[in-house]
Motif scaffolding. Structure first.
Motif, PDB file in Angstrom:
ATOM      1  N   LEU B 171       1.031  -1.377  -0.074  1.00 61.89           N
ATOM      2  CA  LEU B 171      -0.087  -0.136  -0.170  1.00 61.89           C
ATOM      3  C   LEU B 171       1.031   1.258  -0.127  1.00 61.89           C
ATOM      4  CD1 LEU B 171      -2.898   1.210   0.395  1.00 61.89           C
ATOM      5  CD2 LEU B 171      -2.400   1.339   2.617  1.00 61.89           C
ATOM      6  N   ILE B 172       1.836   1.281   0.749  1.00 60.80           N
ATOM      7  CA  ILE B 172       2.896   2.354   0.894  1.00 60.80           C
ATOM      8  C   ILE B 172       3.445   2.629  -0.480  1.00 60.80           C
ATOM      9  CG2 ILE B 172       4.930   3.036   2.031  1.00 60.80           C
ATOM     10  CD1 ILE B 172       2.756   3.177   3.796  1.00 60.80           C
ATOM     11  N   THR B 174       2.168   1.920  -3.369  1.00 58.17           N
ATOM     12  CA  THR B 174       1.124   2.432  -4.135  1.00 58.17           C
ATOM     13  C   THR B 174       0.956   3.745  -3.974  1.00 58.17           C
ATOM     14  OG1 THR B 174       0.443   0.043  -4.012  1.00 58.17           O
ATOM     15  CG2 THR B 174      -1.029   2.055  -5.087  1.00 58.17           C
ATOM     16  N   ARG B 175       0.876   4.137  -2.694  1.00 61.54           N
ATOM     17  CA  ARG B 175       0.707   5.528  -2.248  1.00 61.54           C
ATOM     18  C   ARG B 175       1.858   6.699  -2.755  1.00 61.54           C
ATOM     19  NH1 ARG B 175      -0.768   5.462   3.908  1.00 61.54           N
ATOM     20  NH2 ARG B 175      -2.941   4.761   3.705  1.00 61.54           N
ATOM     21  N   GLU B 178       1.714   6.778  -6.656  1.00 56.89           N
ATOM     22  CA  GLU B 178       0.697   7.831  -7.192  1.00 56.89           C
ATOM     23  C   GLU B 178       1.137   9.194  -6.868  1.00 56.89           C
ATOM     24  OE1 GLU B 178      -2.775   6.623  -4.981  1.00 56.89           O
ATOM     25  OE2 GLU B 178      -3.232   4.907  -6.150  1.00 56.89           O
ATOM     26  N   SER B 179       1.958   9.427  -6.170  1.00 55.43           N
ATOM     27  CA  SER B 179       2.542  10.869  -5.851  1.00 55.43           C
ATOM     28  C   SER B 179       3.595  11.422  -6.307  1.00 55.43           C
ATOM     29  CB  SER B 179       2.506  11.209  -4.278  1.00 55.43           C
ATOM     30  OG  SER B 179       1.223  10.692  -3.464  1.00 55.43           O
ATOM     31  N   THR B 209      -0.020  15.603   3.859  1.00 55.39           N
ATOM     32  CA  THR B 209       0.213  14.055   3.577  1.00 55.39           C
ATOM     33  C   THR B 209       1.341  13.368   4.269  1.00 55.39           C
ATOM     34  OG1 THR B 209      -0.295  14.718   0.932  1.00 55.39           O
ATOM     35  CG2 THR B 209       0.714  12.576   1.325  1.00 55.39           C
ATOM     36  N   TRP B 213       1.023  10.336   6.434  1.00 59.77           N
ATOM     37  CA  TRP B 213       1.499   8.854   6.366  1.00 59.77           C
ATOM     38  C   TRP B 213       2.443   8.779   7.634  1.00 59.77           C
ATOM     39  CZ3 TRP B 213       3.973   9.732   0.824  1.00 59.77           C
ATOM     40  CH2 TRP B 213       3.086   9.602  -0.227  1.00 59.77           C
ATOM     41  N   ARG B 328      -8.263  11.554  -3.266  1.00 54.48           N
ATOM     42  CA  ARG B 328      -7.388  11.462  -4.436  1.00 54.48           C
ATOM     43  C   ARG B 328      -8.052  11.245  -5.558  1.00 54.48           C
ATOM     44  NH1 ARG B 328      -4.318   6.487  -1.983  1.00 54.48           N
ATOM     45  NH2 ARG B 328      -3.703   8.207  -0.589  1.00 54.48           N
ATOM     46  N   GLU B 361      -8.663   2.157   5.552  1.00 55.67           N
ATOM     47  CA  GLU B 361      -7.988   1.583   5.008  1.00 55.67           C
ATOM     48  C   GLU B 361      -8.131   0.529   3.958  1.00 55.67           C
ATOM     49  OE1 GLU B 361      -5.103   2.832   4.860  1.00 55.67           O
ATOM     50  OE2 GLU B 361      -5.067   4.124   6.459  1.00 55.67           O
ATOM     51  N   MET B 364     -10.019   1.664   0.508  1.00 54.07           N
ATOM     52  CA  MET B 364      -9.234   2.572  -0.442  1.00 54.07           C
ATOM     53  C   MET B 364      -9.214   1.964  -1.614  1.00 54.07           C
ATOM     54  SD  MET B 364      -7.922   5.589  -0.049  1.00 54.07           S
ATOM     55  CE  MET B 364      -7.066   6.033   1.571  1.00 54.07           C
ATOM     56  N   ASP B 365      -8.401   0.769  -1.975  1.00 51.06           N
ATOM     57  CA  ASP B 365      -8.147  -0.040  -3.164  1.00 51.06           C
ATOM     58  C   ASP B 365      -9.483  -0.189  -3.715  1.00 51.06           C
ATOM     59  OD1 ASP B 365      -5.054  -1.515  -2.207  1.00 51.06           O
ATOM     60  OD2 ASP B 365      -5.486   0.530  -3.181  1.00 51.06           O
TER      61      ASP B 365
END
Lengths: 150, 649, 131
Positions: B171-172, B174-175, B178-179, B209, B213, B328, B361, B364-365
């Motif tokens: 997940l981290i 992916t985040r 995305e950024s 953010t 995080w 997002r 959490e 989200m996906d």
């Protein structure tokens, strides 16, 4: 069973007879530790277990087929099957092997085998001198049976 | 052996479908890079991996043609990746031909047809490598024209608590992706032996953010531009903080979810203590002067109120705005719409609805996936929309609302609706059984089946064929439901209902014989001790003295078909009100716990009197009882009406 | 309860390993990881008794994972079975030198994998036969 290629099965033992279910229906196989009894559930349901976070019924195939239950041992396995969106655990005495069973070796069930209701059986395969009973998963999990009070 | 492997052919085909989608998408993207000194490294890597993966599993199931083709393509992609070959027009054509052959080979194997002749494709691909010219040693890590962005060092420390919330290194990653761009990722060992992951990351991060995080186990420090050339060593303050310490940044404090659970448990213990205190005080009340009596009562009420507020306060720390999930989405939609040549706007409502952090959490996906689907499969192209008399800009609306114990998330689009025919055709193709007259629930079921993945060349977004399956599993795991409604030509709506403060509830844990059960606190008015000798049988049941009257009691051992206890002191849950007040007898109450309620869905185990199951920590299923149902059942079974009970205040 | 960590980016292969090891007599719990980073994360939040490790993975190469595992005091003697693709001899060497407890090539025989796992876990029971 459709198509040209033989279907692939997982074989397991219940009260001395070898049964088979398609591997695609079996999500995973587990050792079973504790089964929590559920009062007033059908007689063939031993109870529930947690499997991958889900509450899953543990069905005693011995009871379902009319045999007496025996204590579980180190070889006992719970086959977690999936059918129509349900996850159900089937308790087997032993879980043996994988086998591909060509449709040509399968015959429709004849006289009932040792008292097991014919409708649970999708067919019987003769491979060499082995007799393997292919199970009908939908019938096995059918809840239309009259509920037998515990 | 062969039998074993062939039993996995379905998995093989399903996985190939996924990779083929990536390949189609990647080749389209790669076409734009022809002639460039170095084609887009992300796409190159993706394609390389896809071919490599197919090669691997093709080898496992002994699918020769597939293995060979993917091997050739993997080699070419590797050469491009390492700068040993340049991407030329013949190269792209060979790859496209190769991919096509690969698809045919896989389809043929699936249907049991004769394998296609792949020699032409193989020859073309082999030819590429023998005459390739090295592309030179230029390493442009940033795509041309990109402005340099800030660099950060982000250290993520995994923990069981984070994982149980769904915050995994995946997940981290992916985040971060995305950024911005992950330049480097590596595991590190901190001074105390704990494991962490260090990411060197290029992108723009705002303080909000970074703070958010940080609450999820990742600390980010901005790097000066000249730092990037130096080897980065973990600085002392980035070493895993000692258990219990918190990192403060501004208004936020990082709190381990496990500690919150601990707090809740302590509050639970306080509640029981209060009950016992109330009991004791009731017993001594007659001996206390009236004036003091009133004061004591006031104190008791105050304590009860404070405890309730305390409990709610701690629960509230776990609540998070649904806006967190939605935040997002507009960016995701904008990027996706741009890539697919559509115009889409996003409307958000109900962002202030609060739900448990755990749900945020986990959802989200799935929500991301549904939104991507809506853009790529739902919203039509500009021309199509205009031709259909719709506004050229498509609309995706995300909404959240809470009602009672349920929070509802909705993802809707005003696009073309689901194509029933295509879904049914695809289902037939992959061998999924379809009942007659399929309704929307059936269609949803089909598209959520693993391996379903509709084939669509413009499938940039959904990529992974398991997307909908994961959406469904996640919703189910959270004890929720998902519904799909769709009107051809008008749009599609996915509606997800989730139990609110999750299915976490306070329960009293009791033992009956060798069985352990849970009884939701809310059903229980009071807990008392009962002398076994004081339980008298009367017509229609049993009673025991209680507050000067006779309380009908029901032995849980009988209801649950468990041998009757031999203990001489029992406990009873007092449930119900007024004339329906009943005592449920158990052997012993073990304590109060906050439990996560797992629903019992399967008809085989749905029984009256049991409302769910929970795990007290040892993996065993503990049944949760339904007090009202049990009392009802007891009354029905009794041979007569239960005796009238003196009104119990 | 034995806990086996299965690391492979292919879900097909992960399921193959799981089902193969389902033939083991001892109670086994499976943890899956689809990448090197995930594998290390799973290991960190542990406990893990044995790792079945693929080499070719998207983020961290299996050898890097192996290297990390062997460099950490806590995991130094954790049994690791490396799965290599056919004919990849240099990887095989590197795996052994890198500290792999055993290696198997794909495609693998379920019984052989189960036997290796049994052996490394010190179990004396033999797994079920696979046809």
């Amino acid at each position: 069973m459709t198509g040209e290629r033989p279907d692939h099965f997982i074989l397991f033992l219940v009260a001395g007879t070898t049964y088979a279910l398609p591997t695609k229906d079996v999500a995973h196989i587990e050792m079973v530790e504790q089964i929590t009894r559920v009062p007033n559930a059908p007689a063939f349901v031993d109870g529930v277990v947690f499997s991958r976070g889900q509450v899953v019924p543990a069905v005693s195939l011995r009871a379902r087929f009319g045999f007496e239950r025996v204590p579980r041992d180190i070889k006992s396995r719970l086959l977690v099957v999936q059918a129509a969106g349900r996850s159900i655990g089937l308790l087997a005495d032993e879980c043996r092997e994988f086998l591909s069973i060509p449709p040509s070796t399968v015959h429709p069930p004849g006289e009932s085998l040792a008292g097991i209701a014919a409708r649970y059986i999708a067919g019987v395969a003769t491979i060499g001198d082995r007799l393997i009973v292919l199970l009908n998963l939908d019938e096995l999990l059918n809840t239309q049976d009259p509920i037998l009070a515990a | 052996m062969t039998d074993f492997l062939e039993g996995f052919l379905d998995d093989y085909f399903a996985e190939c479908d996924e990779h083929l989608t990536t390949i189609r998408r990647g080749l389209l993207a790669l076409e734009g890079s022809v002639g460039r000194q170095r084609p887009d490294p992300v796409v190159t890597e993706e394609l390389f991996r896809a071919f490599h993966s197919i090669k691997g599993i093709a080898g496992m199931v002994e699918h020769r043609e597939s293995e060979q083709l993917s091997h050739e393509m993997e080699s070419y992609l590797r050469a491009i990746r390492e700068g040993d070959a340049r991407l030329t027009t013949p190269g792209i054509e060979a790859l496209i031909e190769g991919a096509r052959s690969l698809e045919h080979a896989i389809a043929a194997r699936r249907q049991g047809d004769t394998p296609p002749d792949t020699s032409r494709a193989v020859t073309l691909l082999r030819g590429l490598l023998s005459e390739s010219t090295p592309a030179g040693t230029v390493h442009d890590t940033a795509p041309a024209g990109a402005t340099p962005s800030a660099q950060w060092q982000c250290v993520f420390t995994p923990s069981p608590a984070l994982v149980s919330r769904g915050v995994t290194v995946d997940l981290i990653r992916t985040r971060l992706r995305e950024s911005g761009e992950i330049i480097n990722a590596s595991p590190i060992i901190a001074a105390d032996g704990s494991v962490a992951f260090r990411f060197i990351f290029a992108g723009a991060l705002d303080q909000a953010t970074v703070d958010a995080w940080a609450a999820d186990g990742m600390t980010c420090t901005a790097l000066q531009s000249d730092d990037t050339d130096k080897p980065i060593a973990p600085s002392p303050d980035l070493v895993q903080a000692a258990p219990g310490a918190t990192l403060s940044t501004g208004h936020y404090v990082r709190v381990d979810l496990a500690r919150l659970d601990e707090l809740m448990r302590m509050i639970g213990d306080l509640v029981i203590l209060r009950v016992r205190l109330t009991d004791s005080i009731t017993r001594v009340e007659p001996f206390v002067p009236p004036a003091d009596r009133r004061v004591i009562q006031e104190h008791l009420i105050a304590v009860e109120r404070q405890l309730r507020d305390l409990r709610e306060g701690v629960m509230r720390v776990r609540l998070v705005r649904v806006g967190e999930i939605f935040r997002r989405m507009p960016f995701v939609v904008r990027d996706l719409a741009r890539d697919t040549g559509r115009k889409v706007r996003v409307v958000l409502t109900g962002q202030d609805t609060e739900i448990d952090k755990f749900l945020v959490e986990r959802m989200m996906d799935p929500v991301l996936h549904l939104v991507r689907n809506a853009v790529s499969h739902g919203i039509e192209s500009l021309d199509e929309r205009i031709a259909a008399g719709k506004p050229p800009e498509g609309t995706i609306s995300l909404s959240a609302s809470a009602s009672g114990d349920i929070v509802t998330l909705e993802i809707a689009d005003d696009g073309c609706g689901v194509d029933t025919e295509r879904i049914l055709a695809r289902a037939a193709q992959v061998g999924l059984p379809v009942p007659p007259n399929p309704d929307e629930a059936v269609l949803l079921d089909l598209i959520s089946s693993p391996g379903f993945s509709t084939r669509d060349d413009s499938d940039r977004a959904s990529g992974r064929g398991f997307g909908m399956a994961i959406v469904r599993t996640t919703v189910q795991e959270l004890g929720g439901t998902i519904r799909m409604t769709s009107t051809p030509g008008q749009g599609t709506r996915f509606s997800i209902d989730l139990p609110l403060t999750l299915a976490i509830t306070d329960a009293l844990i009791a033992r009956v014989g060798t069985h352990t059960f849970a009884m939701p606190q809310t059903s229980v008015r009071e807990v008392i001790e009962v002398d076994a000798a004081a339980v008298r049988a009367i017509e229609g049941g049993e009673v025991t003295p209680y507050r000067g009257g006779a309380l009908p009691v029901v032995r849980l051992s009988r209801i649950l078909n468990v041998p009757v206890s031999a203990m001489d002191r029992l406990h009873a849950f007092i449930v119900g009100t007024g004339a329906a007040t009943t005592g449920l007898l158990v052997d012993r109450i073990l304590g109060q716990r906050e439990i996560v309620v797992r629903s019992i869905a399967d008809p085989l185990i749905r029984v009256d009197g049991v409302s769910g199951a929970t795990d007290l920590g040892d993996g065993r299923a503990v049944l949760i009882l339904d007090a009202a149902a049990i009392v009802r059942r007891a009354r029905v079974r009794g041979t007569g009406a239960l005796p009238a009970v003196k009104e119990i205040a | 309860m034995t806990r086996v960590l299965i690391v492979d980016d292919s879900p097909t292969i992960r399921r193959m390993v799981k089902v193969s090891l389902g033939l083991l007599p001892a109670p086994t719990d499976f943890i899956e990881a689809a990448s090197g980073l995930e594998a290390i994360e799973r290991l960190a939040i542990g406990p893990v008794d044995l790792i079945v490790l693929d080499l070719n993975m998207p983020d961290l190469h299996g050898l890097e994972v192996l290297g990390f595992v062997r460099s950490h005091e806590r995991y130094r003697s954790l049994p690791v079975i490396v799965l290599t693709t056919r004919g990849d001899d240099s990887s095989r060497q590197a795996a052994l030198q890198g500290g792999a407890s055993a290696y198997l090539t794909k495609p693998f025989t379920p019984a052989v994998l189960a036997a290796e796992v049994s052996r490394l876990l010190g179990s004396t029971a033999s797994p079920g036969a696979a046809k």
